[in-house]
Design a protein around this motif. Structure first.
Motif, PDB file in Angstrom:
ATOM      1  N   SER A  23      -2.049   2.729  -5.818  1.00 60.95           N
ATOM      2  CA  SER A  23      -3.476   2.846  -6.099  1.00 60.95           C
ATOM      3  C   SER A  23      -4.244   2.852  -4.784  1.00 60.95           C
ATOM      4  O   SER A  23      -3.696   2.597  -3.723  1.00 60.95           O
ATOM      5  CB  SER A  23      -3.913   1.664  -6.933  1.00 60.95           C
ATOM      6  N   VAL A  24      -5.513   3.180  -4.867  1.00 61.16           N
ATOM      7  CA  VAL A  24      -6.329   3.160  -3.651  1.00 61.16           C
ATOM      8  C   VAL A  24      -6.848   1.737  -3.490  1.00 61.16           C
ATOM      9  O   VAL A  24      -7.749   1.315  -4.188  1.00 61.16           O
ATOM     10  CB  VAL A  24      -7.504   4.158  -3.760  1.00 61.16           C
ATOM     11  N   LEU A  25      -6.250   1.016  -2.633  1.00 67.58           N
ATOM     12  CA  LEU A  25      -6.642  -0.368  -2.394  1.00 67.58           C
ATOM     13  C   LEU A  25      -7.001  -0.510  -0.922  1.00 67.58           C
ATOM     14  O   LEU A  25      -6.676   0.353  -0.105  1.00 67.58           O
ATOM     15  CB  LEU A  25      -5.495  -1.322  -2.734  1.00 67.58           C
ATOM     16  N   SER A  26      -7.651  -1.600  -0.610  1.00 68.57           N
ATOM     17  CA  SER A  26      -8.005  -1.815   0.795  1.00 68.57           C
ATOM     18  C   SER A  26      -6.743  -2.090   1.609  1.00 68.57           C
ATOM     19  O   SER A  26      -5.700  -2.429   1.055  1.00 68.57           O
ATOM     20  CB  SER A  26      -8.962  -2.986   0.914  1.00 68.57           C
ATOM     21  N   GLU A  27      -6.870  -1.952   2.936  1.00 68.87           N
ATOM     22  CA  GLU A  27      -5.750  -2.213   3.855  1.00 68.87           C
ATOM     23  C   GLU A  27      -5.068  -3.532   3.523  1.00 68.87           C
ATOM     24  O   GLU A  27      -3.861  -3.621   3.451  1.00 68.87           O
ATOM     25  CB  GLU A  27      -6.284  -2.319   5.301  1.00 68.87           C
ATOM     26  N   LYS A  28      -5.902  -4.552   3.323  1.00 67.30           N
ATOM     27  CA  LYS A  28      -5.364  -5.893   3.143  1.00 67.30           C
ATOM     28  C   LYS A  28      -4.561  -5.956   1.849  1.00 67.30           C
ATOM     29  O   LYS A  28      -3.460  -6.511   1.806  1.00 67.30           O
ATOM     30  CB  LYS A  28      -6.514  -6.902   3.111  1.00 67.30           C
ATOM     31  N   GLU A  29      -5.128  -5.341   0.811  1.00 65.59           N
ATOM     32  CA  GLU A  29      -4.453  -5.394  -0.479  1.00 65.59           C
ATOM     33  C   GLU A  29      -3.154  -4.594  -0.493  1.00 65.59           C
ATOM     34  O   GLU A  29      -2.196  -4.959  -1.148  1.00 65.59           O
ATOM     35  CB  GLU A  29      -5.378  -4.877  -1.584  1.00 65.59           C
ATOM     36  N   THR A  30      -3.159  -3.471   0.221  1.00 65.57           N
ATOM     37  CA  THR A  30      -1.925  -2.674   0.233  1.00 65.57           C
ATOM     38  C   THR A  30      -0.830  -3.381   1.006  1.00 65.57           C
ATOM     39  O   THR A  30       0.309  -2.944   1.017  1.00 65.57           O
ATOM     40  CB  THR A  30      -2.139  -1.270   0.855  1.00 65.57           C
ATOM     41  N   GLY A  31      -1.228  -4.480   1.654  1.00 66.78           N
ATOM     42  CA  GLY A  31      -0.197  -5.326   2.246  1.00 66.78           C
ATOM     43  C   GLY A  31       0.289  -4.837   3.592  1.00 66.78           C
ATOM     44  O   GLY A  31       1.393  -5.146   3.984  1.00 66.78           O
ATOM     45  N   ASN A  32      -0.535  -4.049   4.314  1.00 67.58           N
ATOM     46  CA  ASN A  32      -0.087  -3.638   5.647  1.00 67.58           C
ATOM     47  C   ASN A  32       0.094  -4.839   6.562  1.00 67.58           C
ATOM     48  O   ASN A  32       0.974  -4.858   7.404  1.00 67.58           O
ATOM     49  CB  ASN A  32      -1.064  -2.628   6.257  1.00 67.58           C
ATOM     50  N   ASP A  33      -0.774  -5.857   6.372  1.00 67.77           N
ATOM     51  CA  ASP A  33      -0.596  -7.059   7.182  1.00 67.77           C
ATOM     52  C   ASP A  33       0.637  -7.841   6.702  1.00 67.77           C
ATOM     53  O   ASP A  33       1.280  -8.530   7.465  1.00 67.77           O
ATOM     54  CB  ASP A  33      -1.850  -7.937   7.161  1.00 67.77           C
ATOM     55  N   GLN A  34       0.939  -7.680   5.413  1.00 70.38           N
ATOM     56  CA  GLN A  34       2.122  -8.341   4.867  1.00 70.38           C
ATOM     57  C   GLN A  34       3.386  -7.831   5.547  1.00 70.38           C
ATOM     58  O   GLN A  34       4.323  -8.573   5.780  1.00 70.38           O
ATOM     59  CB  GLN A  34       2.264  -8.033   3.364  1.00 70.38           C
ATOM     60  N   ASN A  35       3.383  -6.524   5.859  1.00 70.75           N
ATOM     61  CA  ASN A  35       4.558  -5.943   6.487  1.00 70.75           C
ATOM     62  C   ASN A  35       4.901  -6.634   7.792  1.00 70.75           C
ATOM     63  O   ASN A  35       6.053  -6.686   8.196  1.00 70.75           O
ATOM     64  CB  ASN A  35       4.351  -4.449   6.718  1.00 70.75           C
ATOM     65  N   GLN A  36       3.838  -7.141   8.465  1.00 66.82           N
ATOM     66  CA  GLN A  36       4.078  -7.797   9.749  1.00 66.82           C
ATOM     67  C   GLN A  36       4.695  -9.185   9.586  1.00 66.82           C
ATOM     68  O   GLN A  36       5.357  -9.685  10.476  1.00 66.82           O
ATOM     69  CB  GLN A  36       2.773  -7.899  10.532  1.00 66.82           C
ATOM     70  N   LEU A  37       4.433  -9.792   8.438  1.00 66.68           N
ATOM     71  CA  LEU A  37       4.953 -11.144   8.222  1.00 66.68           C
ATOM     72  C   LEU A  37       6.478 -11.151   8.199  1.00 66.68           C
ATOM     73  O   LEU A  37       7.117 -12.044   8.742  1.00 66.68           O
ATOM     74  CB  LEU A  37       4.374 -11.701   6.912  1.00 66.68           C
ATOM     75  N   GLN A  40      12.152  -8.919   9.171  1.00 69.57           N
ATOM     76  CA  GLN A  40      13.363  -8.198   8.754  1.00 69.57           C
ATOM     77  C   GLN A  40      13.064  -6.760   8.317  1.00 69.57           C
ATOM     78  O   GLN A  40      13.975  -5.959   8.151  1.00 69.57           O
ATOM     79  CB  GLN A  40      14.035  -8.916   7.587  1.00 69.57           C
ATOM     80  N   LEU A  41      11.777  -6.455   8.094  1.00 71.69           N
ATOM     81  CA  LEU A  41      11.436  -5.097   7.655  1.00 71.69           C
ATOM     82  C   LEU A  41      11.510  -4.093   8.804  1.00 71.69           C
ATOM     83  O   LEU A  41      11.685  -2.899   8.573  1.00 71.69           O
ATOM     84  CB  LEU A  41      10.022  -5.073   7.066  1.00 71.69           C
ATOM     85  N   ASP A  42      11.400  -4.587  10.036  1.00 73.08           N
ATOM     86  CA  ASP A  42      11.432  -3.685  11.197  1.00 73.08           C
ATOM     87  C   ASP A  42      12.699  -2.844  11.176  1.00 73.08           C
ATOM     88  O   ASP A  42      13.801  -3.387  11.160  1.00 73.08           O
ATOM     89  CB  ASP A  42      11.385  -4.490  12.507  1.00 73.08           C
ATOM     90  N   GLY A  43      12.522  -1.539  11.179  1.00 73.10           N
ATOM     91  CA  GLY A  43      13.664  -0.635  11.249  1.00 73.10           C
ATOM     92  C   GLY A  43      14.517  -0.593  10.001  1.00 73.10           C
ATOM     93  O   GLY A  43      15.601  -0.025  10.007  1.00 73.10           O
ATOM     94  N   SER A  44      14.043  -1.193   8.898  1.00 75.50           N
ATOM     95  CA  SER A  44      14.867  -1.235   7.690  1.00 75.50           C
ATOM     96  C   SER A  44      14.673   0.004   6.812  1.00 75.50           C
ATOM     97  O   SER A  44      15.441   0.237   5.893  1.00 75.50           O
ATOM     98  CB  SER A  44      14.515  -2.481   6.863  1.00 75.50           C
ATOM     99  N   GLY A  45      13.621   0.795   7.129  1.00 77.54           N
ATOM    100  CA  GLY A  45      13.331   1.929   6.243  1.00 77.54           C
ATOM    101  C   GLY A  45      12.655   1.500   4.958  1.00 77.54           C
ATOM    102  O   GLY A  45      12.599   2.250   3.984  1.00 77.54           O
ATOM    103  N   LEU A  46      12.136   0.269   4.961  1.00 74.93           N
ATOM    104  CA  LEU A  46      11.449  -0.244   3.777  1.00 74.93           C
ATOM    105  C   LEU A  46      10.052  -0.716   4.173  1.00 74.93           C
ATOM    106  O   LEU A  46       9.851  -1.190   5.276  1.00 74.93           O
ATOM    107  CB  LEU A  46      12.210  -1.446   3.192  1.00 74.93           C
ATOM    108  N   ILE A  47       9.102  -0.577   3.241  1.00 78.53           N
ATOM    109  CA  ILE A  47       7.780  -1.165   3.475  1.00 78.53           C
ATOM    110  C   ILE A  47       7.322  -1.868   2.207  1.00 78.53           C
ATOM    111  O   ILE A  47       7.812  -1.584   1.114  1.00 78.53           O
ATOM    112  CB  ILE A  47       6.704  -0.114   3.870  1.00 78.53           C
ATOM    113  N   ILE A  48       6.374  -2.774   2.386  1.00 79.32           N
ATOM    114  CA  ILE A  48       5.773  -3.447   1.229  1.00 79.32           C
ATOM    115  C   ILE A  48       4.566  -2.634   0.798  1.00 79.32           C
ATOM    116  O   ILE A  48       3.767  -2.212   1.632  1.00 79.32           O
ATOM    117  CB  ILE A  48       5.318  -4.870   1.605  1.00 79.32           C
TER     118      ILE A  48
END
Ligand SMILES: [Zn+2]
Ligand SMILES: [Zn+2]
Ligand SMILES: [Zn+2]
Ligand SMILES: [Zn+2]
Length: 552
Positions: A23-37, A40-48
């Motif tokens: 859906s069209v959600l704000s940056e925060k809601e789409t969890g882009n900051d979550q990805n940084q938390l 283990q996601l770095d280089g995994s080919g996965l995103i939240i």
């Protein structure tokens, strides 16, 4: 392990189409900051990614083949079930000669390395277990879940509340606001035990663990209930429970494209949880794993998902009400080759083979009901009255086998239980091995009809079948031999064992990822033995021929 951020059951039901569109959600809601938390996601080919109505989930950014390792990480904490505390190392989870902690006499370790490494956490736990055992009438240690939450809270003190480690735990989804009365009651009971275990005398005492109110406590328990994983061995037997916040973001499907396994327990190393692709995954696909046993029929899966995870699954298997689902079907009474879906009273289904529209008889449905009740009874009896449980499963199976395919419920579940019970009752040379092999072959056939190639449950069943074929064959009377053409004997048995284990070897490397883990080592060792045995056979035959020629 649930629909993150899912605010109510209603939200989940709103997503009727089951097509999850970002859906069209704000940056925060789409969890882009979550990805940084989650490092283990770095280089995994996965995103939240957050999807309206489904909450957060893990999504692929690249193509992944079946057997690819998507994530590999040690769980935040893990505990063994009480029945393994004496036989397995509490830290590395291997089954070995273990020695008990001399203070609490409850947890055991394979080595001083494991004991030393675990001490920073076990220090508090040791005292808590001692207190608990002293207070309990039969001196039993606390339940797995209590010990697990204890470990989580003591770790929080060690790791600090501001660490990413704890922020990940904190970000796990809670269903606090949508809990059923029944669950609330069980949580209240659970909270009392937990407080006793942690030796907290006042609400202030809980603040040390970051719990400021009763709400916080319920929150923590809900997070635990909805996000914990079963800790399993390299052949999928359940060993205990583990908490791992990142893979817990993966949403559920009854037709999953990924599985969560612990492929190998290594001495003196903590266990590793791995997320493995079992179907081809494309960029922008959501990663989906099953929270429940997908061999169960829709009604039972839905019930268990509702009870533990508070949502109604809308996957393709759950929303299919017309096409034949092998989990709830019977052989066509007309052509006896096709399958017919079992539907509610009076509704006709079309045979997959002859196309006839048929209504499944009440007699068949009655027998299936009896069989489902019998399964429940036998499951309860299996630990205490295993002989009775075995008799019960055998009787019910003879009732439903004539019309129920091996993939159907409850036949498959009954056969899996029967196989386990038969193996535990097996005595050397008692002639029962052939019975077990026949059940095992049916289990494999049922599972292969339901699960994709390489699914770890399938791989384990194949390995088990192959191993059974390698057990010394019994001496049978000619009569018995004539009655059962399966399993084959002698050299042909070895050939079947080899074929089966070669298949298992291939599938294990998909379901348990590259390398295949501990199970693959086991399968390979047996395969080498078979090759040796086959060579002896061939040599024997050559010698026989040679001596026959000489006689001429
Ligand atoms: Zn160990
Ligand atoms: Zn101890
Ligand atoms: Zn489903
Ligand atoms: Zn038919």
């Amino acid at each position: 392990m649930s629909f993150k951020e899912l605010k109510s059951k209603r939200d989940a039901r709103l997503n009727q189409a089951g097509t999850a569109q970002p859906s069209v959600l704000s940056e925060k809601e789409t969890g882009n900051d979550q990805n940084q938390l989650y490092s283990q996601l770095d280089g995994s080919g996965l995103i939240i990614k957050s999807v309206s109505g489904r909450g957060r989930g893990l999504w692929a950014t690249t193509t992944m083949k079946p057997g690819s390792k998507l994530l590999s990480l040690p769980p935040h904490i893990h505990v063994l079930s009480a029945r393994f505390l004496d036989t397995h190392c509490s830290r590395c989870t291997i089954e070995a000669e273990v020695r008990r902690c001399t203070k609490c006499l409850t947890v055991s370790y394979c080595s001083t390395d494991c004991q030393r490494e675990d001490w920073k956490l076990h220090k508090e736990e040791c005292k808590a277990i001692l207190r608990w055992k002293a207070a309990s009438p039969d001196g039993t240690p606390p339940a797995d879940s209590i010990r697990a939450i204890g470990r989580l809270l003591w770790s929080r003190k060690l790791m600090k509340a501001t660490s990413d480690w704890w922020l990940e735990v904190n970000a796990m989804q809670s269903n606090r606001d949508v809990l059923s009365l029944e669950t609330q009651e069980s949580f209240t009971h659970f909270a009392q035990s937990l407080v006793m275990y942690l030796d907290v005398n006042s609400p202030e005492g809980l603040r040390d663990f970051g719990i400021d109110s009763a709400r916080d406590l319920v929150d923590l328990m809900s997070k635990f209930a909805a996000n914990s994983f079963t800790l399993t061995s390299s052949n999928l037997s359940s060993l205990g429970v583990a908490i791992s916040p990142l893979p817990a973001l993966i949403n559920h499907s009854c037709q999953p494209n990924a599985v969560i396994v612990f492929p190998r327990a290594t001495a003196t190393k903590p266990p590793t949880l791995e997320v493995i692709a079992i179907l081809p995954i494309n960029p922008e696909d959501e990663i989906l794993a099953a929270y429940v046993d997908v061999t169960l029929p829709t009604e039972l899966r839905q019930k268990s998902l509702e009870a533990t995870y508070n949502f109604t699954c809308q996957c393709a298997v759950c929303t299919n009400t017309e096409e034949v689902d092998l989990r709830s079907s019977c052989y066509c009474p007309k052509c006896s080759e096709g399958y017919v879906r079992i539907k509610d009273r009076g509704k006709a289904s079309v045979c997959t083979k002859c196309g006839a529209a048929l209504v499944v008889s009440d007699d068949v449905k009655d027998k299936l009901r009896v069989a489902a009740e019998g399964l429940q009874k036998a499951e309860k009896l299996q630990w205490t009255e295993s002989e009775q449980a075995l008799r019960l499963t055998t009787n019910i199976l003879s009732l439903i086998t004539p019309f129920s395919p091996p993939s159907a419920h409850p036949r498959l579940a009954l056969m899996r239980l029967q196989q386990t019970l038969l193996i535990s009752e097996l005595r050397p040379h008692d002639g029962k091995i052939d019975d077990i092999i026949r059940v095992s072959a049916q289990v494999v056939s049922g599972l292969c009809d339901l699960l994709p190639l390489g699914h770890p449950i399938r791989a384990v069943a194949l390995a088990e079948f192959g191993k059974l074929l390698c057990v010394d064959e019994p001496a049978l009377s000619e009569e018995d031999q004539a009655r059962n053409s399966f399993p084959p004997r002698g050299y042909h048995r070895l050939v079947l064992a080899k074929d089966t284990l070669v298949r298992a070897n291939n599938e294990v490397q998909i379901g348990f990822g590259p390398g295949g883990g501990g199970l693959r080592d086991e399968v390979r060792a047996i395969l080498e033995n078979i090759d040796r045995e086959m060579a002896v056979y061939r040599k024997g035959v050559t010698n026989l021929r040679a001596s026959a020629t000489q006689k001429k």
